[in-house]
Write a protein that holds these residues in place. Sequence first.
Motif, mmCIF file in Angstrom:
data_model
loop_
_atom_site.group_PDB
_atom_site.id
_atom_site.type_symbol
_atom_site.label_atom_id
_atom_site.label_comp_id
_atom_site.label_asym_id
_atom_site.label_seq_id
_atom_site.Cartn_x
_atom_site.Cartn_y
_atom_site.Cartn_z
ATOM 1 N N GLU A 11 10.468 1.199 -13.673
ATOM 2 C CA GLU A 11 9.416 0.727 -14.570
ATOM 3 C C GLU A 11 8.067 1.320 -14.170
ATOM 4 O O GLU A 11 7.271 1.727 -15.025
ATOM 5 C CB GLU A 11 9.344 -0.805 -14.553
ATOM 6 C CG GLU A 11 10.569 -1.502 -15.109
ATOM 7 C CD GLU A 11 10.854 -1.140 -16.554
ATOM 8 O OE1 GLU A 11 9.892 -0.821 -17.298
ATOM 9 O OE2 GLU A 11 12.032 -1.153 -16.949
ATOM 10 N N ASP A 51 10.162 -4.693 -17.628
ATOM 11 C CA ASP A 51 8.754 -4.316 -17.558
ATOM 12 C C ASP A 51 7.865 -5.554 -17.478
ATOM 13 O O ASP A 51 6.811 -5.536 -16.834
ATOM 14 C CB ASP A 51 8.366 -3.468 -18.773
ATOM 15 C CG ASP A 51 7.189 -2.552 -18.477
ATOM 16 O OD1 ASP A 51 6.901 -2.321 -17.284
ATOM 17 O OD2 ASP A 51 6.557 -2.063 -19.428
ATOM 18 N N ALA A 93 7.608 4.889 -15.309
ATOM 19 C CA ALA A 93 7.269 5.031 -16.724
ATOM 20 C C ALA A 93 5.767 4.905 -16.966
ATOM 21 O O ALA A 93 5.226 5.494 -17.902
ATOM 22 C CB ALA A 93 8.020 3.981 -17.546
#
Length: 222
Positions: free
Chosen positions: A216, A35, A219
């Motif tokens: 990522e 991330d 999310a």
Amino acid sequence: MKGKREIIKELRKKLREYFPQMQVFIDDNTITKDDWVFFGRIIYRLMDCFITTPEKAIRRSRAQVNKILNFYKKEVRVRKLALKSEVFLKENNIDGEALQDHLVFYQDHLDYWSMRHASTDLCFDYEIHLYLFYKWMDNYEFDDFYQRELVLSLMELCSYYGSRYFDTERLQAEKNVFMSEMKVGSELLRVLDYAIEKWSDDEEIPGSEIETLVDEADAHLN
């Protein structure tokens, strides 16, 4: 104008100043390595947008919208064709209802980007990356005001030609529009070459696997 390495060095100081808890999140793995790489990609894309000339920014912005529009046109067309063939769905074990949901998603995004493409107001290339920046920062609940202060700092460090038109109030107004209207899915990372990183000498080197970055982005965007 400062070099890219110097810009990043100065920006890291600003990150520590504005968001002291960020390092804690990195140390305890709240912000994972992948991330953090994704965030770095966003910052590099914004930096590239802010250091370019007005003429190049306009050309690149138009090209980016065209690329996005063509991507969504293709995704919609493929799904419409697939839904017309029961044989194709059965042979490939595809759930028709799920595919219809995907079609609605892509059509919604296509409609948005068609509108942006047809608008007389240019969709600048920085807008998507700024949207991703805000989504990333908001998901970790970093202070909203200092998010905008960081963007202003990056503009200043990059000697951005348009920085004189920006302040925290304008950035807030833009953010409100981005968050309520902009249609950006993680699949656009493939279109925007997020798996390639550009360093200070402008040489492109392989970045993280694109699927990792897409995960990522998922999310933060879902």
